[in-house]
Design a protein around this motif. Sequence first.
Motif, PDB file in Angstrom:
ATOM      1  N   MET A   1      35.122  22.488  45.102  1.00 24.08           N
ATOM      2  CA  MET A   1      36.097  22.603  46.174  1.00 24.08           C
ATOM      3  C   MET A   1      35.622  23.616  47.189  1.00 24.08           C
ATOM      4  SD  MET A   1      40.110  23.637  45.888  1.00 24.08           S
ATOM      5  CE  MET A   1      41.061  23.812  47.384  1.00 24.08           C
ATOM      6  N   ALA A   2      35.598  23.255  48.445  1.00 22.15           N
ATOM      7  CA  ALA A   2      35.066  24.136  49.505  1.00 22.15           C
ATOM      8  C   ALA A   2      36.040  25.257  49.790  1.00 22.15           C
ATOM      9  CB  ALA A   2      34.823  23.317  50.777  1.00 22.15           C
ATOM     10  N   ASP A   3      35.446  26.410  50.206  1.00 23.56           N
ATOM     11  CA  ASP A   3      36.275  27.556  50.572  1.00 23.56           C
ATOM     12  C   ASP A   3      37.009  27.265  51.866  1.00 23.56           C
ATOM     13  OD1 ASP A   3      35.445  28.970  48.386  1.00 23.56           O
ATOM     14  OD2 ASP A   3      33.775  29.942  49.471  1.00 23.56           O
ATOM     15  N   PRO A   4      38.269  27.606  51.939  1.00 28.05           N
ATOM     16  CA  PRO A   4      39.008  27.415  53.186  1.00 28.05           C
ATOM     17  C   PRO A   4      38.531  28.377  54.262  1.00 28.05           C
ATOM     18  CG  PRO A   4      40.319  28.690  51.619  1.00 28.05           C
ATOM     19  CD  PRO A   4      39.092  28.241  50.875  1.00 28.05           C
TER      20      PRO A   4
ATOM     21  N   GLN B   1      36.125  32.579  53.390  1.00 22.24           N
ATOM     22  CA  GLN B   1      36.493  33.828  52.717  1.00 22.24           C
ATOM     23  C   GLN B   1      35.330  34.383  51.899  1.00 22.24           C
ATOM     24  OE1 GLN B   1      39.881  33.405  50.152  1.00 22.24           O
ATOM     25  NE2 GLN B   1      40.060  35.589  49.773  1.00 22.24           N
ATOM     26  N   SER B   2      34.586  33.499  51.251  1.00 12.54           N
ATOM     27  CA  SER B   2      33.452  33.967  50.432  1.00 12.54           C
ATOM     28  C   SER B   2      32.336  34.524  51.308  1.00 12.54           C
ATOM     29  CB  SER B   2      32.920  32.822  49.565  1.00 12.54           C
ATOM     30  OG  SER B   2      32.484  31.729  50.372  1.00 12.54           O
ATOM     31  N   GLU B   3      32.114  33.864  52.475  1.00 16.97           N
ATOM     32  CA  GLU B   3      31.095  34.385  53.407  1.00 16.97           C
ATOM     33  C   GLU B   3      31.514  35.747  53.944  1.00 16.97           C
ATOM     34  OE1 GLU B   3      29.062  30.388  55.302  1.00 16.97           O
ATOM     35  OE2 GLU B   3      30.972  31.110  56.129  1.00 16.97           O
ATOM     36  N   TRP B   4      32.830  35.858  54.256  1.00 20.26           N
ATOM     37  CA  TRP B   4      33.331  37.141  54.747  1.00 20.26           C
ATOM     38  C   TRP B   4      33.156  38.242  53.690  1.00 20.26           C
ATOM     39  CZ3 TRP B   4      34.670  39.683  58.912  1.00 20.26           C
ATOM     40  CH2 TRP B   4      35.421  40.862  58.782  1.00 20.26           C
ATOM     41  N   ALA B   5      33.398  37.889  52.457  1.00 23.01           N
ATOM     42  CA  ALA B   5      33.239  38.866  51.377  1.00 23.01           C
ATOM     43  C   ALA B   5      31.775  39.287  51.244  1.00 23.01           C
ATOM     44  CB  ALA B   5      33.756  38.274  50.065  1.00 23.01           C
TER      45      ALA B   5
ATOM     46  N   GLY C   1      27.569  44.775  54.534  1.00 21.75           N
ATOM     47  CA  GLY C   1      27.808  45.851  55.496  1.00 21.75           C
ATOM     48  C   GLY C   1      28.134  47.156  54.812  1.00 21.75           C
ATOM     49  N   PHE C   2      28.922  47.063  53.732  1.00 24.76           N
ATOM     50  CA  PHE C   2      29.265  48.264  52.990  1.00 24.76           C
ATOM     51  C   PHE C   2      28.024  48.889  52.351  1.00 24.76           C
ATOM     52  CE2 PHE C   2      30.611  50.378  49.065  1.00 24.76           C
ATOM     53  CZ  PHE C   2      31.502  51.307  49.590  1.00 24.76           C
ATOM     54  N   THR C   3      27.167  47.989  51.820  1.00 29.76           N
ATOM     55  CA  THR C   3      25.923  48.487  51.195  1.00 29.76           C
ATOM     56  C   THR C   3      25.037  49.177  52.224  1.00 29.76           C
ATOM     57  OG1 THR C   3      25.994  46.710  49.544  1.00 29.76           O
ATOM     58  CG2 THR C   3      23.874  47.817  49.903  1.00 29.76           C
ATOM     59  N   VAL C   4      24.859  48.518  53.381  1.00 25.04           N
ATOM     60  CA  VAL C   4      24.037  49.108  54.453  1.00 25.04           C
ATOM     61  C   VAL C   4      24.633  50.424  54.924  1.00 25.04           C
ATOM     62  CG1 VAL C   4      23.229  48.811  56.824  1.00 25.04           C
ATOM     63  CG2 VAL C   4      23.082  46.910  55.197  1.00 25.04           C
ATOM     64  N   GLY C   5      25.987  50.420  55.100  1.00 31.07           N
ATOM     65  CA  GLY C   5      26.654  51.642  55.546  1.00 31.07           C
ATOM     66  C   GLY C   5      26.492  52.773  54.558  1.00 31.07           C
ATOM     67  N   THR C   6      26.652  52.428  53.271  1.00 31.73           N
ATOM     68  CA  THR C   6      26.487  53.444  52.218  1.00 31.73           C
ATOM     69  C   THR C   6      25.072  54.000  52.210  1.00 31.73           C
ATOM     70  OG1 THR C   6      28.159  52.343  50.852  1.00 31.73           O
ATOM     71  CG2 THR C   6      26.668  53.873  49.750  1.00 31.73           C
TER      72      THR C   6
END
Length: 212
Positions: free
Chosen positions: A1-4, A19-23, A29-34
């Motif tokens: 089933m595809a992500d909405p 939603q999965s791509e956003w996650a 981004g969090f990893t790079v920022g950290t």
Amino acid sequence: MADPVNYCSWLVKGFCITQSEWAAWTQAGFTVGTFAFAMWRQKVFNDRAAYEKKVAAQELLKEKQAHLSDQKAAEAERRADVSRIQALRARALAIAIRSELTAFASVVNVLHNGEHGRSPRALLDRIKDHFAIRHRALDSLELLNATDIVLTVVERAERAYLFLEACALRDSYINDDEQWIRDHFGVSRPIVDFALVEIQTLITGDRNEKRS
């Protein structure tokens, strides 16, 4: 089933992600920022450590320079004290030697002028007390600038005394005894005069002052 499709950009029309791509992007981004924050903190720490090390090195250098300056000042003071003591010892010794040198100078003048008398034994008995300067070889080592000239006088006084002592074994002069005496004391006269000037200089510090 595809992500909405849950997230669309309000800046770029038509750009939407699931939603999965956003996650995934959020995690990236969090990893790079950290990582970037960690690198920044490490740089700040390194810069602070380098600065503190530089300040510490500068303080250490100042302390070393101050210590070296204190050592130089102490060494200069020590040398000044040594020089002052040497000058005082030389002056005290010069005062003691001056009378002996003056006494020998009077003998030099008399014998250079040929006033020997007929008996070498009688001559030695009359003038032997004027040769005390011949015992000042070691003392003269402390006379600073006057050392060489006074040593020369001591040597000439000793040589003359030994010659006169040998002559005194006889009742009269023989061969060239009297000529040797005149020549020896003739050469000695300017040497003794110069030694007196140097001795007076040690006593008074004035080369232009005539001996008394």
